[in-house]
Scaffold this motif. Structure first.
Motif, mmCIF file in Angstrom:
data_model
loop_
_atom_site.group_PDB
_atom_site.id
_atom_site.type_symbol
_atom_site.label_atom_id
_atom_site.label_comp_id
_atom_site.label_asym_id
_atom_site.label_seq_id
_atom_site.Cartn_x
_atom_site.Cartn_y
_atom_site.Cartn_z
ATOM 1 N N ASN A 23 0.845 -1.182 0.000
ATOM 2 C CA ASN A 23 0.000 0.000 0.000
ATOM 3 C C ASN A 23 0.888 1.241 0.000
ATOM 4 O O ASN A 23 1.145 1.834 1.041
ATOM 5 N N GLU A 24 1.352 1.601 -1.175
ATOM 6 C CA GLU A 24 2.262 2.746 -1.301
ATOM 7 C C GLU A 24 1.608 4.048 -0.852
ATOM 8 O O GLU A 24 2.257 4.891 -0.244
ATOM 9 N N GLU A 25 0.342 4.212 -1.139
ATOM 10 C CA GLU A 25 -0.357 5.447 -0.777
ATOM 11 C C GLU A 25 -0.412 5.622 0.732
ATOM 12 O O GLU A 25 -0.225 6.724 1.244
ATOM 13 N N ALA A 26 -0.648 4.554 1.481
ATOM 14 C CA ALA A 26 -0.689 4.637 2.943
ATOM 15 C C ALA A 26 0.678 5.034 3.493
ATOM 16 O O ALA A 26 0.774 5.876 4.387
ATOM 17 N N LEU A 27 1.741 4.444 2.960
ATOM 18 C CA LEU A 27 3.090 4.804 3.401
ATOM 19 C C LEU A 27 3.370 6.263 3.087
ATOM 20 O O LEU A 27 3.912 6.997 3.914
ATOM 21 N N TYR A 28 2.990 6.709 1.905
ATOM 22 C CA TYR A 28 3.171 8.094 1.483
ATOM 23 C C TYR A 28 2.521 9.048 2.492
ATOM 24 O O TYR A 28 3.135 10.008 2.937
ATOM 25 N N HIS A 29 1.290 8.768 2.889
ATOM 26 C CA HIS A 29 0.577 9.640 3.831
ATOM 27 C C HIS A 29 1.179 9.580 5.235
ATOM 28 O O HIS A 29 1.222 10.589 5.934
ATOM 29 N N GLN A 30 1.659 8.417 5.652
ATOM 30 C CA GLN A 30 2.288 8.309 6.970
ATOM 31 C C GLN A 30 3.585 9.102 7.019
ATOM 32 O O GLN A 30 3.859 9.796 7.995
ATOM 33 N N VAL A 31 4.386 9.003 5.990
ATOM 34 C CA VAL A 31 5.652 9.748 5.951
ATOM 35 C C VAL A 31 5.379 11.250 5.929
ATOM 36 O O VAL A 31 6.072 12.027 6.576
ATOM 37 N N ALA A 32 4.343 11.677 5.217
ATOM 38 C CA ALA A 32 3.999 13.098 5.134
ATOM 39 C C ALA A 32 3.650 13.682 6.497
ATOM 40 O O ALA A 32 3.812 14.889 6.719
ATOM 41 N N GLN A 33 3.213 12.858 7.435
ATOM 42 C CA GLN A 33 2.817 13.345 8.756
ATOM 43 C C GLN A 33 3.991 13.434 9.735
ATOM 44 O O GLN A 33 3.821 13.952 10.836
ATOM 45 N N ILE A 34 5.156 12.963 9.347
ATOM 46 C CA ILE A 34 6.327 13.024 10.235
ATOM 47 C C ILE A 34 6.810 14.464 10.330
ATOM 48 O O ILE A 34 6.966 15.150 9.311
ATOM 49 N N ALA A 35 7.038 14.935 11.561
ATOM 50 C CA ALA A 35 7.517 16.300 11.768
ATOM 51 C C ALA A 35 8.844 16.494 11.035
ATOM 52 O O ALA A 35 9.729 15.650 11.092
ATOM 53 N N GLY A 36 8.966 17.608 10.339
ATOM 54 C CA GLY A 36 10.196 17.920 9.627
ATOM 55 C C GLY A 36 10.190 17.522 8.169
ATOM 56 O O GLY A 36 11.040 17.965 7.400
ATOM 57 N N VAL A 37 9.250 16.692 7.756
ATOM 58 C CA VAL A 37 9.156 16.315 6.340
ATOM 59 C C VAL A 37 8.566 17.497 5.581
ATOM 60 O O VAL A 37 7.463 17.950 5.876
ATOM 61 N N LYS A 38 9.339 18.015 4.632
ATOM 62 C CA LYS A 38 8.896 19.188 3.878
ATOM 63 C C LYS A 38 8.175 18.818 2.590
ATOM 64 O O LYS A 38 7.260 19.512 2.173
ATOM 65 N N SER A 39 8.609 17.750 1.955
ATOM 66 C CA SER A 39 7.953 17.339 0.723
ATOM 67 C C SER A 39 8.272 15.881 0.427
ATOM 68 O O SER A 39 9.219 15.318 0.962
ATOM 69 N N ILE A 40 7.448 15.306 -0.430
ATOM 70 C CA ILE A 40 7.594 13.906 -0.818
ATOM 71 C C ILE A 40 7.384 13.825 -2.326
ATOM 72 O O ILE A 40 6.516 14.507 -2.872
ATOM 73 N N THR A 41 8.161 12.993 -2.965
ATOM 74 C CA THR A 41 7.953 12.731 -4.384
ATOM 75 C C THR A 41 8.276 11.271 -4.656
ATOM 76 O O THR A 41 8.831 10.593 -3.799
ATOM 77 N N THR A 42 7.907 10.807 -5.815
ATOM 78 C CA THR A 42 8.172 9.422 -6.168
ATOM 79 C C THR A 42 8.937 9.349 -7.478
ATOM 80 O O THR A 42 8.908 10.267 -8.286
ATOM 81 N N SER A 43 9.616 8.235 -7.648
ATOM 82 C CA SER A 43 10.352 7.968 -8.878
ATOM 83 C C SER A 43 10.481 6.461 -9.033
ATOM 84 O O SER A 43 10.538 5.733 -8.039
ATOM 85 N N ARG A 44 10.533 6.013 -10.251
ATOM 86 C CA ARG A 44 10.709 4.576 -10.483
ATOM 87 C C ARG A 44 12.142 4.137 -10.223
ATOM 88 O O ARG A 44 12.391 2.996 -9.893
ATOM 89 N N PHE A 45 13.103 5.039 -10.411
ATOM 90 C CA PHE A 45 14.513 4.700 -10.270
ATOM 91 C C PHE A 45 15.240 5.796 -9.516
ATOM 92 O O PHE A 45 14.826 6.953 -9.520
ATOM 93 N N LEU A 46 16.332 5.438 -8.866
ATOM 94 C CA LEU A 46 17.180 6.410 -8.189
ATOM 95 C C LEU A 46 18.241 6.895 -9.169
ATOM 96 O O LEU A 46 19.015 6.084 -9.682
ATOM 97 N N PRO A 47 18.303 8.188 -9.461
ATOM 98 C CA PRO A 47 19.284 8.703 -10.415
ATOM 99 C C PRO A 47 20.709 8.348 -9.986
ATOM 100 O O PRO A 47 21.088 8.532 -8.841
#
Length: 64
Positions: A23-47
């Motif tokens: 459940n990627e969406e649930a993880l995304y929302h949980q991480v967004a609620q952590i104090a200090g997290v300014k932004s979140i984005t996704t990518s298929r690969f790590l540059p």
């Protein structure tokens, strides 16, 4: 890439490999609620770490 200005601060970044996460969406929302997290984005690969983009070509009636 390590010496170029990427246009953003590369310090304090976290990359999470999503393989096996059901459940990627649930993880995304949980991480967004952590104090200090300014932004979140996704990518298929790590540059610079992972590759794998492969263009595909399809032919009509399987004829090259």
């Amino acid at each position: 890439m390590t010496n170029l200005d990427m246009g953003f601060d590369t310090d304090d970044l976290l990359a999470i490999k999503m393989e096996g996460i059901k459940n990627e969406e649930a993880l995304y929302h949980q991480v967004a609620q952590i104090a200090g997290v300014k932004s979140i984005t996704t990518s298929r690969f790590l540059p610079g770490i992972e590759g794998g983009w492969t263009p595909s070509v399809e032919f009509e009636r399987n004829t090259p």
